[in-house]
Design an enzyme around this catalytic site. Structure first.
Site, PDB file in Angstrom:
ATOM      1  N   HIS A 383      -5.497  -4.970  22.930  1.00 55.72           N
ATOM      2  CA  HIS A 383      -5.307  -3.947  21.901  1.00 55.72           C
ATOM      3  C   HIS A 383      -3.854  -3.854  21.450  1.00 55.72           C
ATOM      4  O   HIS A 383      -3.546  -3.203  20.429  1.00 55.72           O
ATOM      5  CB  HIS A 383      -5.767  -2.588  22.445  1.00 55.72           C
ATOM      6  CG  HIS A 383      -6.339  -1.687  21.395  1.00 55.72           C
ATOM      7  ND1 HIS A 383      -6.091  -1.845  20.047  1.00 55.72           N
ATOM      8  CD2 HIS A 383      -7.151  -0.600  21.480  1.00 55.72           C
ATOM      9  CE1 HIS A 383      -6.711  -0.911  19.358  1.00 55.72           C
ATOM     10  NE2 HIS A 383      -7.373  -0.137  20.209  1.00 55.72           N
ATOM     11  N   ASP A 387      -6.390  -4.704  16.482  1.00 61.41           N
ATOM     12  CA  ASP A 387      -6.924  -3.362  16.278  1.00 61.41           C
ATOM     13  C   ASP A 387      -8.444  -3.387  16.321  1.00 61.41           C
ATOM     14  O   ASP A 387      -9.076  -4.440  16.170  1.00 61.41           O
ATOM     15  CB  ASP A 387      -6.457  -2.801  14.936  1.00 61.41           C
ATOM     16  CG  ASP A 387      -4.957  -2.561  14.883  1.00 61.41           C
ATOM     17  OD1 ASP A 387      -4.394  -2.270  15.973  1.00 61.41           O
ATOM     18  OD2 ASP A 387      -4.366  -2.681  13.807  1.00 61.41           O
TER      19      ASP A 387
END
Length: 412
Positions: A383, A387
């Protein structure tokens, strides 16, 4: 003339190796390019071959010893005959005879010393190492000793023991109900490295997993219709599901380049190619050979390369080059029956796709309940770079391409 037998030059990613198995003993005749010794690294087993005809004169690094790049493992007498070497060996044995006899007697009642390869082979075939007479240095049980015991076990008639003569001297204790047996074996270098990298990935990444599902009926129908013609056309290469997933992944990676990127320090490296790693389970542990420039490969080339990698993994013939690099990984837990999982990213990559078992489930289609062969897909990603929008879009793209394979041909 004496020739030094040296360990190969390890790449930068491999610090050292372990002497796994000597296939020759001092005094044995050796042919040019004949396998002498195996070196086990945390990635592959490397075979060291003889540079010339001769006789193995000396072993410097025993099985289990750690070796560095180009370190001397032993010496080879080039052009020597086995008989000449045997006389030297017998003379040396005579000097050490009494010490060896005393050592053998004291070790007779203790557990046998096994090389890593011999221990693994004995466990796989259910053979008690203490029943095998070791021919290695200091009574060490070598891989060849275990192979001989396995062959003897297969040839033994029913009702008779296939173990060597040593087994007759002392039978293994019979276990009673309620006995609590434990066995301790050393972790292989490959297993240790895999464990290290998995822990590293979980501790250094902001890892997250997103899921989707795909209707496999279109691909299953396509495969069923053309599999025989495909195999005939491509010289025995079978049409499987993995090639469709690799092709769909390469297209999805082009549309979502962040999923194909990697993090190097404070930099993001975007790769203009798709090198797809395919996770393969082997006897030594999990290995990930790489399909290089997979975006340019046909379905037949993908299937043929994966099949060749699978055979090499089974035979322990994968090289470091086969497993170096990779920008994205696909892992298929479905072959073992896994319905859903959260795969762990293989650093420095930033994403991994998990395939799973094809399971028939009732699905709503145009207001009707229909039984369809469904597969869950899982994308684990870092992450820090990717995204949620990119990850979900990647999976949706793969779903669309797999449920309508014509899109792969039309590039839409």
């Amino acid at each position: 003339m004496a020739i030094e037998i040296k360990a190969p030059t390890f790449p930068e990613s491999v610090a050292d190796g372990t002497v796994a198995t000597w296939h020759k003993k001092p005094g044995d005749a050796v042919k040019r390019d004949e396998l002498i010794v195996d070196i086990e690294t945390d990635k592959v087993v490397i075979e060291v071959l003889a540079e010339a005809d001769g006789v193995l004169a000396e072993i410097i690094k025993d099985e289990g010893d750690t070796v560095l790049s180009n370190e001397v493992l032993g010496k080879l007498d080039e052009g020597a005959s086995a008989s000449a070497s045997e006389s030297k060996s017998e003379s040396k044995k005579a000097d050490e005879g009494e010490a060896e006899v005393a050592k053998d007697k004291s070790a007779a009642d203790e557990e046998q010393i096994l090389s890593p390869a011999a221990r693994k082979l004995a466990e796989e075939n259910g053979i008690d190492p203490n029943s095998i007479a070791g021919t290695g240095k200091g009574g060490r049980v070598t891989k060849e000793d275990v192979v001989a015991a396995v062959e003897a076990k297969k040839k033994a008639p029913a009702g008779k023991s296939a173990a060597p003569a040593k087994a007759a001297e002392a039978e293994a204790p019979k276990l009673e109900v309620g006995d609590r047996v434990e066995k301790r074996v050393p972790m292989t270098r490959l297993r240790a490295k895999v464990a290290e990298r998995l822990v590293e990935a979980q501790s250094s990444m902001a890892m997250l997993t997103t899921f989707n599902e795909v209707n496999m009926k279109p691909i299953m129908d396509l495969r069923s219709k053309y599999k025989d013609l495909f195999e005939k056309k491509h010289n025995g290469v079978r049409l499987g599901f993995m090639s469709f997933f690799v092709k769909a992944a390469t297209e999805a990676l082009k549309r979502q380049p962040g999923v194909n990127a990697s993090i190097d320090g404070s930099d993001i490296v975007y790769h203009g190619y798709q090198d797809i790693g395919v996770a393969v389970s082997s006897d030594r542990g999990l290995v990930v050979p790489v399909l290089r420039n997979a975006e340019h490969m046909s379905l037949a080339e993908i299937e043929g390369t994966i099949a060749a990698y699978g055979k090499k993994a089974k035979d322990g013939k994968l090289t470091i080059d086969d497993m170096t690099g990779g920008t994205f990984t696909i892992s298929n837990g479905g072959v073992f029956g896994s319905l859903l999982s959260t795969p762990i990213v293989n650093p420095p990559q930033t994403a991994i796709l998990g395939m799973h078992k094809i399971q028939e489930r009732p699905m709503a289609v145009n207001g009707q309940v229909v039984i369809l062969p469904m597969m869950y897909l899982a994308l684990s990603y870092d992450h820090r770079l990717i995204d949620g929008k990119e990850a979900v879009t990647f999976l949706v793209t793969m779903k669309d391409l797999l449920e309508d394979p014509a899109r792969l041909l039309l590039d839409i």
